[in-house]
Motif scaffolding. Structure first.
Motif, PDB file in Angstrom:
ATOM      1  N   GLY A 120       1.647  -0.360  17.142  1.00 31.13           N
ATOM      2  CA  GLY A 120       1.009  -1.587  16.690  1.00 31.13           C
ATOM      3  C   GLY A 120       0.286  -1.514  15.362  1.00 31.13           C
ATOM      4  N   LEU A 121       0.128  -0.321  14.775  1.00 30.56           N
ATOM      5  CA  LEU A 121      -0.655  -0.208  13.542  1.00 30.56           C
ATOM      6  C   LEU A 121       0.072  -0.859  12.366  1.00 30.56           C
ATOM      7  CD1 LEU A 121      -3.058   0.820  11.945  1.00 30.56           C
ATOM      8  CD2 LEU A 121      -1.930   3.050  11.752  1.00 30.56           C
ATOM      9  N   PHE A 122       1.340  -0.573  12.197  1.00 32.06           N
ATOM     10  CA  PHE A 122       2.093  -1.120  11.064  1.00 32.06           C
ATOM     11  C   PHE A 122       2.150  -2.643  11.142  1.00 32.06           C
ATOM     12  CE2 PHE A 122       5.941  -2.289   8.752  1.00 32.06           C
ATOM     13  CZ  PHE A 122       5.804  -1.546   7.593  1.00 32.06           C
ATOM     14  N   GLU A 123       2.399  -3.170  12.339  1.00 31.63           N
ATOM     15  CA  GLU A 123       2.482  -4.627  12.509  1.00 31.63           C
ATOM     16  C   GLU A 123       1.135  -5.290  12.272  1.00 31.63           C
ATOM     17  OE1 GLU A 123       3.565  -2.381  14.545  1.00 31.63           O
ATOM     18  OE2 GLU A 123       5.756  -2.614  14.471  1.00 31.63           O
ATOM     19  N   LYS A 124       0.045  -4.633  12.695  1.00 28.69           N
ATOM     20  CA  LYS A 124      -1.290  -5.197  12.498  1.00 28.69           C
ATOM     21  C   LYS A 124      -1.650  -5.256  11.016  1.00 28.69           C
ATOM     22  CE  LYS A 124      -5.973  -4.921  14.405  1.00 28.69           C
ATOM     23  NZ  LYS A 124      -5.858  -6.218  15.087  1.00 28.69           N
ATOM     24  N   LEU A 125      -1.245  -4.256  10.267  1.00 32.44           N
ATOM     25  CA  LEU A 125      -1.503  -4.266   8.832  1.00 32.44           C
ATOM     26  C   LEU A 125      -0.804  -5.445   8.161  1.00 32.44           C
ATOM     27  CD1 LEU A 125      -1.110  -0.453   8.011  1.00 32.44           C
ATOM     28  CD2 LEU A 125      -3.226  -1.734   8.262  1.00 32.44           C
ATOM     29  N   GLN A 126       0.382  -5.780   8.633  1.00 33.03           N
ATOM     30  CA  GLN A 126       1.103  -6.908   8.056  1.00 33.03           C
ATOM     31  C   GLN A 126       0.523  -8.255   8.479  1.00 33.03           C
ATOM     32  OE1 GLN A 126       5.199  -6.045   9.266  1.00 33.03           O
ATOM     33  NE2 GLN A 126       5.677  -5.409   7.187  1.00 33.03           N
ATOM     34  N   ILE A 129       1.700   6.447  10.435  1.00 33.13           N
ATOM     35  CA  ILE A 129       1.364   5.021  10.523  1.00 33.13           C
ATOM     36  C   ILE A 129       2.392   4.287  11.377  1.00 33.13           C
ATOM     37  CG2 ILE A 129       1.138   2.892   9.168  1.00 33.13           C
ATOM     38  CD1 ILE A 129      -0.042   4.578   6.925  1.00 33.13           C
ATOM     39  N   LEU A 130       3.665   4.661  11.228  1.00 32.04           N
ATOM     40  CA  LEU A 130       4.708   4.052  12.050  1.00 32.04           C
ATOM     41  C   LEU A 130       4.640   4.522  13.497  1.00 32.04           C
ATOM     42  CD1 LEU A 130       7.803   4.268   9.646  1.00 32.04           C
ATOM     43  CD2 LEU A 130       6.320   2.304  10.062  1.00 32.04           C
ATOM     44  N   ARG A 131       4.177   5.765  13.720  1.00 26.53           N
ATOM     45  CA  ARG A 131       4.173   6.330  15.067  1.00 26.53           C
ATOM     46  C   ARG A 131       3.097   5.695  15.953  1.00 26.53           C
ATOM     47  NH1 ARG A 131       3.404  11.313  13.787  1.00 26.53           N
ATOM     48  NH2 ARG A 131       5.620  11.848  13.642  1.00 26.53           N
ATOM     49  N   ILE A 132       1.954   5.397  15.394  1.00 31.09           N
ATOM     50  CA  ILE A 132       0.872   4.818  16.191  1.00 31.09           C
ATOM     51  C   ILE A 132       1.255   3.395  16.592  1.00 31.09           C
ATOM     52  CG2 ILE A 132      -1.554   4.118  16.166  1.00 31.09           C
ATOM     53  CD1 ILE A 132      -2.108   6.395  14.240  1.00 31.09           C
ATOM     54  N   MET A 153       0.859  -1.178   0.000  1.00 34.48           N
ATOM     55  CA  MET A 153       0.000   0.000   0.000  1.00 34.48           C
ATOM     56  C   MET A 153       0.897   1.230   0.000  1.00 34.48           C
ATOM     57  SD  MET A 153      -3.175   1.124   2.487  1.00 34.48           S
ATOM     58  CE  MET A 153      -2.199   1.454   3.958  1.00 34.48           C
ATOM     59  N   PHE A 154       0.856   1.978  -1.097  1.00 29.88           N
ATOM     60  CA  PHE A 154       1.711   3.152  -1.265  1.00 29.88           C
ATOM     61  C   PHE A 154       0.969   4.400  -0.806  1.00 29.88           C
ATOM     62  CE2 PHE A 154       2.950   6.784  -3.932  1.00 29.88           C
ATOM     63  CZ  PHE A 154       4.297   6.873  -3.606  1.00 29.88           C
ATOM     64  N   VAL A 155       1.566   5.151   0.133  1.00 36.65           N
ATOM     65  CA  VAL A 155       1.008   6.429   0.572  1.00 36.65           C
ATOM     66  C   VAL A 155       1.940   7.530   0.063  1.00 36.65           C
ATOM     67  CG1 VAL A 155      -0.251   5.584   2.575  1.00 36.65           C
ATOM     68  CG2 VAL A 155       2.146   6.098   2.829  1.00 36.65           C
ATOM     69  N   PRO A 156       1.440   8.482  -0.735  1.00 34.59           N
ATOM     70  CA  PRO A 156       2.310   9.468  -1.377  1.00 34.59           C
ATOM     71  C   PRO A 156       2.733  10.613  -0.468  1.00 34.59           C
ATOM     72  CG  PRO A 156       0.040   9.827  -2.034  1.00 34.59           C
ATOM     73  CD  PRO A 156       0.038   8.595  -1.166  1.00 34.59           C
ATOM     74  N   SER A 157       2.708  10.418   0.849  1.00 31.79           N
ATOM     75  CA  SER A 157       3.088  11.462   1.799  1.00 31.79           C
ATOM     76  C   SER A 157       3.962  10.850   2.883  1.00 31.79           C
ATOM     77  CB  SER A 157       1.839  12.100   2.425  1.00 31.79           C
ATOM     78  OG  SER A 157       2.199  12.925   3.515  1.00 31.79           O
ATOM     79  N   GLU A 158       5.144  11.445   3.084  1.00 29.20           N
ATOM     80  CA  GLU A 158       6.029  10.955   4.130  1.00 29.20           C
ATOM     81  C   GLU A 158       5.413  11.178   5.514  1.00 29.20           C
ATOM     82  OE1 GLU A 158       8.505   9.182   3.728  1.00 29.20           O
ATOM     83  OE2 GLU A 158       9.157   9.513   1.668  1.00 29.20           O
ATOM     84  N   GLY A 159       4.603  12.249   5.658  1.00 26.70           N
ATOM     85  CA  GLY A 159       3.950  12.513   6.934  1.00 26.70           C
ATOM     86  C   GLY A 159       2.954  11.426   7.303  1.00 26.70           C
TER      87      GLY A 159
END
Length: 327
Positions: free
Chosen positions: A219-225, A214-217, A203-209
């Motif tokens: 467990g969110l990144f790991e849950k997506l995987q 997504i990385l800051r919250i 899933m490509f997000v065109p904004s570094e912010g």
């Protein structure tokens, strides 16, 4: 009396002289005052003109800056209108993703608008071709762009207005996480279909912010995987991913070429063996010819010895003799 009169006249003369000096001094003071006033007036006018000119220039710059600010504000407003439009926002992400793929991959290494699921009307924006078990059947890696800018903007506003641990910020984070999970779920259900595709998608997000959030919250990144089999990538790390993927393609190409080289060498070895056999046969034939020629030479020399005592005819006699035998 005469003496007194003379003294009086002298005293009057001194008085007139003192009065004359006072008048001259007064006149000089007036001239000096006038000169000072003129110089002061000139200096004040010059300083006032310079100050007025400087103030005018500064006001002009301020006016110009205000115009630029208005133009910028108008541009920001236009950009905000663009980004709030779902279709336009999707096109923005798709164009950026297309530019990155075109820059770092060859045209035959990815394709666009692919139906990764058989008999489905859903087409993924881009799919990277990975080597499959068969050379003519690639495995697709789905790549889809998502741009949840509205929830992200609301979360950013909450960060500026409220403390990080406030209920408002927590609620905004939950809304943002819910939207991101919805995007991941859509990609999973529409485009992931092993063995036609890989077991995960990008899933490509065109904004570094947005990617950083997504990385800051927690467990969110790991849950997506783990739950949706989705790996989120931003512009920077997507470039790194494509570079590593390109190196993998080069390694596979080298391995494939190595196999082809070994096959060619094997074929050359077989042909070389055949060539050696042909060379041996040719050598034997040449040796047979040489032996035969040697036998002919031996017989020729024996005939020469036998004919050595025969009288040699003249050329005319030999011609007549040979011609007489011709039918």
């Amino acid at each position: 009396v005469i003496t007194s009169f003379a003294g009086l006249r002298a005293h009057e003369a001194d008085g007139d002289f003192v009065i004359g000096e006072a008048e001259d001094a007064k006149k000089k003071l007036e001239e000096m005052k006038q000169t000072v006033d003129e110089k002061l007036q000139t200096s004040m006018e010059k300083h006032f003109n310079e100050s007025f000119k400087l103030i005018s220039e500064r006001l002009e710059q301020v006016h110009k800056g205000l115009g630029e600010m208005q133009t910028l504000a108008s541009g920001v407003g236009d950009l905000k209108k663009v980004l709030t439009n779902v279709k336009t926002r999707g096109n923005f992400g798709e164009i950026q993703l297309s530019a990155l793929l075109e820059q770092y991959l060859a045209p035959d290494q990815y394709c666009t608008n692919v139906a990764t699921v058989p008999n489905s009307s859903e087409f993924v924006e881009f799919a990277i071709k990975l080597p499959g078990q068969k050379d003519d059947t690639p495995v697709y890696l789905p790549v889809d762009s998502k741009f949840p800018v509205e929830d992200f903007q609301h979360l950013t506003d909450c960060y500026e207005e409220f403390p990080r641990l406030s209920p408002e910020v927590k609620k905004a984070q939950e809304n943002f996480s819910r939207t991101v999970k919805k995007c991941a779920s859509d990609i999973k259900n529409k485009y992931i279909y092993p063995p036609n595709t890989t077991a995960f998608a990008l899933m490509f997000v065109p904004s570094e912010g947005i990617y950083a959030e997504i990385l800051r919250i927690p467990g969110l990144f790991e849950k997506l995987q783990s739950e949706f089999q989705i790996s989120v990538v931003g512009p920077s790390n997507f470039v790194a991913f494509l570079n590593s993927l390109q190196q993998g393609f080069k390694t596979l190409a080298i391995e494939k070429r190595s196999n082809e080289v070994w096959q060619i060498l094997g074929a050359v070895k077989s042909e070389f063996n055949k060539f050696g056999n042909e060379m041996d046969a040719t050598r034997k034939s040449l040796e047979s010819v040489v032996n035969h020629m040697e036998k002919i030479g031996t017989r020729s020399r024996a005939l020469e010895r036998k004919l050595r005592d025969v009288q040699e005819l003249s050329s005319e006699e030999s011609s007549q003799l040979l011609l007489s035998d011709t039918p």
